[in-house]
Enzyme design. Structure first.
Site, PDB file in Angstrom:
ATOM      1  CB  ALA A  77      59.590 -49.183 -12.056  1.00 14.07           C
ATOM      2  CB  ILE A  86      55.177 -48.493 -12.876  1.00 21.28           C
ATOM      3  CG1 ILE A  86      55.727 -48.376 -11.515  1.00 21.28           C
ATOM      4  CG2 ILE A  86      56.222 -48.328 -14.065  1.00 21.28           C
ATOM      5  CD1 ILE A  86      56.591 -47.195 -11.060  1.00 21.28           C
ATOM      6  CG  ASP A 107      69.499 -34.248 -16.299  1.00 24.01           C
ATOM      7  OD1 ASP A 107      68.496 -33.707 -15.501  1.00 24.01           O
ATOM      8  OD2 ASP A 107      70.611 -34.236 -16.107  1.00 24.01           O
ATOM      9  NE  ARG A 126      62.788 -33.675 -14.452  1.00 24.42           N
ATOM     10  CZ  ARG A 126      63.902 -33.981 -13.516  1.00 24.42           C
ATOM     11  NH1 ARG A 126      64.902 -33.362 -13.823  1.00 24.42           N
ATOM     12  NH2 ARG A 126      63.624 -34.723 -12.420  1.00 24.42           N
ATOM     13  CD  GLN A 181      39.629  -5.348 -25.377  1.00 26.99           C
ATOM     14  OE1 GLN A 181      38.901  -5.025 -24.530  1.00 26.99           O
ATOM     15  NE2 GLN A 181      40.480  -4.883 -26.182  1.00 26.99           N
ATOM     16  CD  GLN A 196      35.652 -19.540 -17.416  1.00 27.97           C
ATOM     17  OE1 GLN A 196      36.027 -20.752 -16.947  1.00 27.97           O
ATOM     18  NE2 GLN A 196      34.746 -18.662 -16.977  1.00 27.97           N
ATOM     19  CD  GLU A 241      59.225 -38.177 -17.674  1.00 32.29           C
ATOM     20  OE1 GLU A 241      58.484 -38.473 -18.336  1.00 32.29           O
ATOM     21  OE2 GLU A 241      60.457 -37.768 -17.577  1.00 32.29           O
ATOM     22  N   GLY A 242      58.960 -35.847 -11.794  1.00 33.36           N
ATOM     23  CA  GLY A 242      59.311 -34.942 -10.931  1.00 33.36           C
ATOM     24  C   GLY A 242      58.190 -33.597 -11.094  1.00 33.36           C
ATOM     25  CB  THR A 243      56.142 -32.247  -8.356  1.00 33.37           C
ATOM     26  OG1 THR A 243      57.154 -31.892  -7.438  1.00 33.37           O
ATOM     27  CG2 THR A 243      55.505 -33.398  -7.758  1.00 33.37           C
TER      28      THR A 243
END
Lengths: 265, 385
Positions: B123, B156, B239, B242, B278, B336, B363-365
């Site tokens: 958190a 959270i 670290d 991620r 294709q 698609q 976890e961090g943009t």
């Protein structure tokens, strides 16, 4: 509590075919697995151990490669395994099979409970569990679907019946066979699988069990499988054509005339 | 491609794949629809020892590293990112204890986490403090042998499901970034409550909730590391974690490709399976190529981290930003390929597309990840002059 779980290696029935010429099972390329009902027995044993503590031994009879199912059981978290393997065991019916399994369990100390799946998917007899109990002179409850009480002295279980269930008090030592309602088998565990890799499966033969060759295998069996075949569909077929109303009415008439449907007087 | 896994790593992959096929796939749509926490699956993951992966052997764990974690997360994500988020968030909450916990803290918490008895949560985020982590408002005030926490945390993962929370709070506002401290909060601590459960676009099997601290009193020995290390704890944790988000992305993208390729082989238009056109085949080819590149990056980064390397921020950010962008593209393109079918909730790809978006955010943009990579490049090239 000391628990023995009986497991059987069977061909993966989802992929079994019969050879139409020889009427035997085509085993080539068919994987061997733990009898699916025995996975429920394993799950039941693991749940009982979680609640009552103790240890579980997985017991199997089969050719040397059946050691694989013992290892698989170790992967699911059982404590020890034992494989009964001997050329003399080959061709055993349920009578000769229970002779070997009961002798092996009889040699173990302080077994409180034996758990089996309700039947094996290859033979479909559902006789081995009850047969072991009979030979050991222990009480048994087949088709257990749930546990109400678990202690070292007794189990209170629910036994599945066609029209509901019975609640049965089983004093221990005893034997149960279980049905799928007992609980979805858990996945194997990483620690279990790592242990299984190293595990050397102990193997016993007829002599180790104090059994004479004529008591086991084909020689010790009262029944033999003479032929396995897929039944031919021999019934007369008739195709009804016409409108739904017409053919529906004709179908009902046929069913009544042939006494498939019995009408009350 | 063969990534030369050890026997144990293959075991982890196969077991997770089995659980994903047997336990997760059959219920993923229902869990998503009902926004239901996957309690049964989490229990099965615990029984399979999958929470033991990163727990050291001396605490009953398997002593695995980042790569083992990534392998497990990838396989689970291939079936459902909602489930894998619930699972992976436990490691996010556990890493601070692993990295900074005292002996007593490790003895107490790691076995509980490893056997799955307690889930974890991490958190940091607040309603007014996302990327700008330094602006958090939640405070912790020392009071004798206790700390008293006040404030709230937002979004959270595992909020309300976890028993163990790692919470970052300000202990000395005058010290700026060095004024934050990380604490272990237990679910039944006095003054701790869980607020509303969020309604989300995707990963809806995971529980996301607000945490409220109202004079929440915890013993002083719940500090992780020491006072003032809060952001260091958070950054070191990220670290490590991620690449796990990267692994989620690889799994999700692979799942989307699996669905799209299988569909394109059976869907016929103009008398031919659409994979023979294709335009469709090239979309699938790009998906497959990008997924393999993302996977290679995740595994290489995880192995680099497991080697004990020190400067991991840059590669760790890369192993999150690239795969999550790949996953978003792969999921969109899978929809698609499915055409109208893909837009319907009857097929799994629309869920994958909704699930994929969070991977670029949490976890961090990905913008923050690029900042991290940029800052590290600036440092590297500054040094080499």
């Amino acid at each position: 509590m000391k628990i023995v779980v009986c497991i059987k290696q069977v061909p993966d029935t989802a992929h079994v075919r019969l050879d139409p010429e020889t009427h035997t099972l085509k085993r080539e390329g068919v994987e061997s697995i733990i009898n699916p009902f025995d996975l429920f027995a394993l799950e039941a044993a693991l749940r009982i151990r979680e609640q009552a503590g103790g240890a579980i031994v997985a017991l199997s009879m089969g050719p040397p490669q059946a050691a694989e199912v013992i290892k698989e059981a170790i992967g699911y978290g059982v404590d020890e395994g034992l494989l009964l393997s001997d050329r003399a065991f080959a061709g055993a019916d349920t009578w000769a099979t229970t002779a070997a399994l009961a002798a092996a369990i009889g040699q173990m100390e302080d077994v409180d409970l034996i758990v089996c799946g309700k039947q094996a998917v290859d033979g479909d007899t559902a006789q081995v569990g009850p047969g072991i109990a009979q030979r050991l002179g222990r009480p048994q409850v087949a088709f257990v679907k749930a546990f109400r009480e678990i202690s070292g002295q007794r189990l209170v279980v629910e036994r599945q019946m066609d029209d509901g269930f019975d609640v049965v008090d089983l004093p221990l030592p005893g034997l149960i066979t279980v049905v799928r309602e007992v609980g979805e088998p858990r996945p194997p565990s990483l620690k279990g699988k790592m242990r299984a890799k190293q595990y050397r499966v102990p193997v016993k033969g007829a002599a180790d069990l104090g059994l004479a060759p004529e008591q086991v295998g084909l020689a010790g069996s009262y029944t033999q499988v003479v032929k396995v075949f897929a039944p031919q569909a021999t019934g007369e077929r008739r195709v009804l054509q016409g409108s739904a109303q017409e053919t529906g009415a004709q179908a009902v008439d046929l069913l009544v005339d042939n006494q498939v449907i019995l009408l009350g007087s | 491609m063969d990534y030369f896994f050890s026997e144990e790593q293959v075991m982890i992959r196969d077991l997770c794949r089995q659980i994903a096929e047997e336990r997760i796939k059959p219920v993923r749509a229902e869990l998503d629809e009902k926004e239901q926490f996957p309690s049964e699956i989490m229990k099965a993951l615990a029984q399979a020892d999958l929470f033991q992966i990163i727990i050291p052997a001396e605490y009953g764990g398997l002593g695995g590293g980042c790569l083992e974690n990534c392998i497990a997360v990838e396989e689970l994500s291939r079936a459902c990112c909602g489930v894998s988020t619930s699972y992976a968030a436990c490691f996010l909450g556990a890493y601070p204890i692993l990295l900074f916990g005292s002996q007593e803290q490790k003895d107490k918490y790691l076995p509980l986490i490893g056997n799955g008895q307690q889930y974890c949560a991490f958190a940091l985020t607040e309603s007014a403090s996302g990327s700008d982590a330094g602006s958090i408002q939640t405070e912790a005030r020392r009071d004798g042998d206790f700390y008293v926490l006040n404030g709230s945390k937002q979004w959270i993962t595992n909020g309300g499901q976890a028993g163990i929370y790692t919470v970052v709070a300000i202990t000395d506002r005058s010290k700026g970034a060095r004024g934050a401290t990380a604490f272990i909060v237990e679910a039944d601590d006095p003054g701790f409550t869980v607020g509303k459960k969020e309604r989300k676009l995707g990963i809806r099997a995971s529980a996301t909730a607000e945490l409220i601290f109202s004079d929440c009193r915890i013993p002083a020995d719940r500090v992780l590391g020491k006072e003032g290390l809060g952001f260091v704890v958070a950054m070191r944790t990220f670290d490590k974690s991620r690449p796990g988000v990267g692994a989620q992305a690889v799994g999700l993208a692979q799942g989307a490709l699996d669905e799209a390729a299988a569909f394109a082989r059976v869907r016929k238009q103009f008398g031919k399976p659409i994979i023979t056109f294709q335009a469709v085949a090239h979309m699938l080819a790009d998906m497959a190529t990008e997924i393999e590149a993302a996977r290679a990056l995740v595994y290489a980064t995880a192995r680099f981290i497991d080697s004990g390397a020190k400067d991991i921020s840059k590669v760790s950010a890369m192993a999150k930003v690239f795969p999550s962008d790949v996953a978003m593209r792969a999921a969109t393109n899978a929809v698609q390929v499915f055409g109208g079918h893909g837009y319907m909730r009857d097929y799994p790809v629309e869920k994958m597309m909704r699930d994929a978006k969070i991977l670029q955010i949490y976890e961090g943009t990905n913008q923050i990840q690029r900042n991290v990579i940029g800052q590290e490049l600036n440092k590297e090239y500054g040094r080499s002059k």
